[in-house]
Enzyme design. Sequence first.
Site, PDB file in Angstrom:
ATOM      1  N   GLY A  46     -28.030  27.833 102.315  1.00  0.00           N
ATOM      2  CA  GLY A  46     -29.597  28.398 101.851  1.00  0.00           C
ATOM      3  C   GLY A  46     -29.679  27.489 100.779  1.00  0.00           C
ATOM      4  O   GLY A  46     -29.605  26.613 100.213  1.00  0.00           O
ATOM      5  N   GLN A  51     -34.896  25.111  93.111  1.00  0.00           N
ATOM      6  CA  GLN A  51     -34.081  23.879  93.822  1.00  0.00           C
ATOM      7  C   GLN A  51     -35.016  22.727  94.579  1.00  0.00           C
ATOM      8  O   GLN A  51     -34.943  21.581  94.828  1.00  0.00           O
ATOM      9  CB  GLN A  51     -33.810  24.029  95.109  1.00  0.00           C
ATOM     10  CG  GLN A  51     -32.074  25.147  94.394  1.00  0.00           C
ATOM     11  CD  GLN A  51     -31.099  25.103  95.454  1.00  0.00           C
ATOM     12  OE1 GLN A  51     -31.263  26.295  96.936  1.00  0.00           O
ATOM     13  NE2 GLN A  51     -30.006  24.177  95.922  1.00  0.00           N
ATOM     14  N   CYS A  91     -23.605  23.698  97.273  1.00  0.00           N
ATOM     15  CA  CYS A  91     -25.097  23.471  96.784  1.00  0.00           C
ATOM     16  C   CYS A  91     -25.550  23.039  96.914  1.00  0.00           C
ATOM     17  O   CYS A  91     -25.056  21.148  96.680  1.00  0.00           O
ATOM     18  CB  CYS A  91     -24.471  24.220  95.092  1.00  0.00           C
ATOM     19  SG  CYS A  91     -27.009  24.345  94.889  1.00  0.00           S
ATOM     20  N   LEU A  92     -27.276  22.475  97.313  1.00  0.00           N
ATOM     21  CA  LEU A  92     -27.635  21.189  97.705  1.00  0.00           C
ATOM     22  C   LEU A  92     -27.635  20.386  96.757  1.00  0.00           C
ATOM     23  O   LEU A  92     -27.492  19.231  96.931  1.00  0.00           O
ATOM     24  CB  LEU A  92     -28.341  21.579  98.384  1.00  0.00           C
ATOM     25  CG  LEU A  92     -28.652  21.976 100.113  1.00  0.00           C
ATOM     26  CD1 LEU A  92     -30.152  22.476 101.419  1.00  0.00           C
ATOM     27  CD2 LEU A  92     -28.078  20.725 100.558  1.00  0.00           C
ATOM     28  N   HIS A 133     -25.780  33.779  95.781  1.00  0.00           N
ATOM     29  CA  HIS A 133     -25.948  31.910  94.856  1.00  0.00           C
ATOM     30  C   HIS A 133     -27.391  31.888  95.389  1.00  0.00           C
ATOM     31  O   HIS A 133     -27.874  31.301  93.782  1.00  0.00           O
ATOM     32  CB  HIS A 133     -25.222  31.286  95.604  1.00  0.00           C
ATOM     33  CG  HIS A 133     -25.248  30.052  95.452  1.00  0.00           C
ATOM     34  ND1 HIS A 133     -24.532  28.993  95.600  1.00  0.00           N
ATOM     35  CD2 HIS A 133     -26.462  28.957  95.853  1.00  0.00           C
ATOM     36  CE1 HIS A 133     -24.283  27.769  95.133  1.00  0.00           C
ATOM     37  NE2 HIS A 133     -25.901  27.479  95.347  1.00  0.00           N
ATOM     38  N   GLU A 134     -28.165  32.214  95.780  1.00  0.00           N
ATOM     39  CA  GLU A 134     -29.606  31.978  95.550  1.00  0.00           C
ATOM     40  C   GLU A 134     -30.400  32.300  94.907  1.00  0.00           C
ATOM     41  O   GLU A 134     -30.820  32.048  94.377  1.00  0.00           O
ATOM     42  CB  GLU A 134     -30.597  32.373  97.286  1.00  0.00           C
ATOM     43  CG  GLU A 134     -29.593  31.336  98.580  1.00  0.00           C
ATOM     44  CD  GLU A 134     -29.450  29.884  98.020  1.00  0.00           C
ATOM     45  OE1 GLU A 134     -29.542  29.481  97.055  1.00  0.00           O
ATOM     46  OE2 GLU A 134     -28.140  29.662  98.355  1.00  0.00           O
ATOM     47  N   HIS A 137     -29.888  30.564  91.113  1.00  0.00           N
ATOM     48  CA  HIS A 137     -31.105  29.911  91.292  1.00  0.00           C
ATOM     49  C   HIS A 137     -32.369  30.300  90.411  1.00  0.00           C
ATOM     50  O   HIS A 137     -33.030  29.667  89.521  1.00  0.00           O
ATOM     51  CB  HIS A 137     -31.059  28.800  92.585  1.00  0.00           C
ATOM     52  CG  HIS A 137     -30.242  28.434  93.220  1.00  0.00           C
ATOM     53  ND1 HIS A 137     -29.948  27.042  92.462  1.00  0.00           N
ATOM     54  CD2 HIS A 137     -29.683  27.885  93.904  1.00  0.00           C
ATOM     55  CE1 HIS A 137     -28.860  26.141  92.425  1.00  0.00           C
ATOM     56  NE2 HIS A 137     -28.608  26.879  94.092  1.00  0.00           N
TER      57      HIS A 137
END
Length: 167
Positions: A46, A51, A91-92, A133-134, A137
């Site tokens: 995701g 981000q 997470c990226l 999660h997204e 962000h």
Amino acid sequence: MALLHVLQFPDPLLRKKARSVVNVDDNVRKIVDDMFETMYEQVGVGLAAIQVNIQQRIIVMDVSENRSQPYCFINPEIIIREGVQYETEGCLSFPGVFDKVERAAKIRVKALDKEGKSFELDAEDILSICIQHEIDHLDGILFVDHLSRVKQERARKKLEKMRRKEY
Ligand code: NI
């Protein structure tokens, strides 16, 4: 399409809050396409626009094993939450950091699609986790914020150590 630069913790830009998308136009669709390309290239499940330093409420994901089920949510909003699950997340923006986070087990999310049409989706398991999660962000919230102080410190040290190795 173009690959976008993914911000890494502790970049303060990750703490920005995203604005709602007013018009789902070609500009927004280009952002969505670039986000998918970036997410697939980085082998993430995701990605949130925050981000990649775009302060708009856009998230993309694909939690399928063969990377064949892309989901895009514009202006996503969780309208129902049920139960609790406690699973490992990554997470990226935190390469190499994984930890367990408590989330709602089942959710219903409302959003706009790439054509600007409103839809609702019921999600559970990893898809539910990923959406929560997204969306976090988009509000400047990171998954480590859900961890205890001790675990947050451990994650920070691990990232620092990994970065020192890179240089
Ligand atoms: Ni993330």
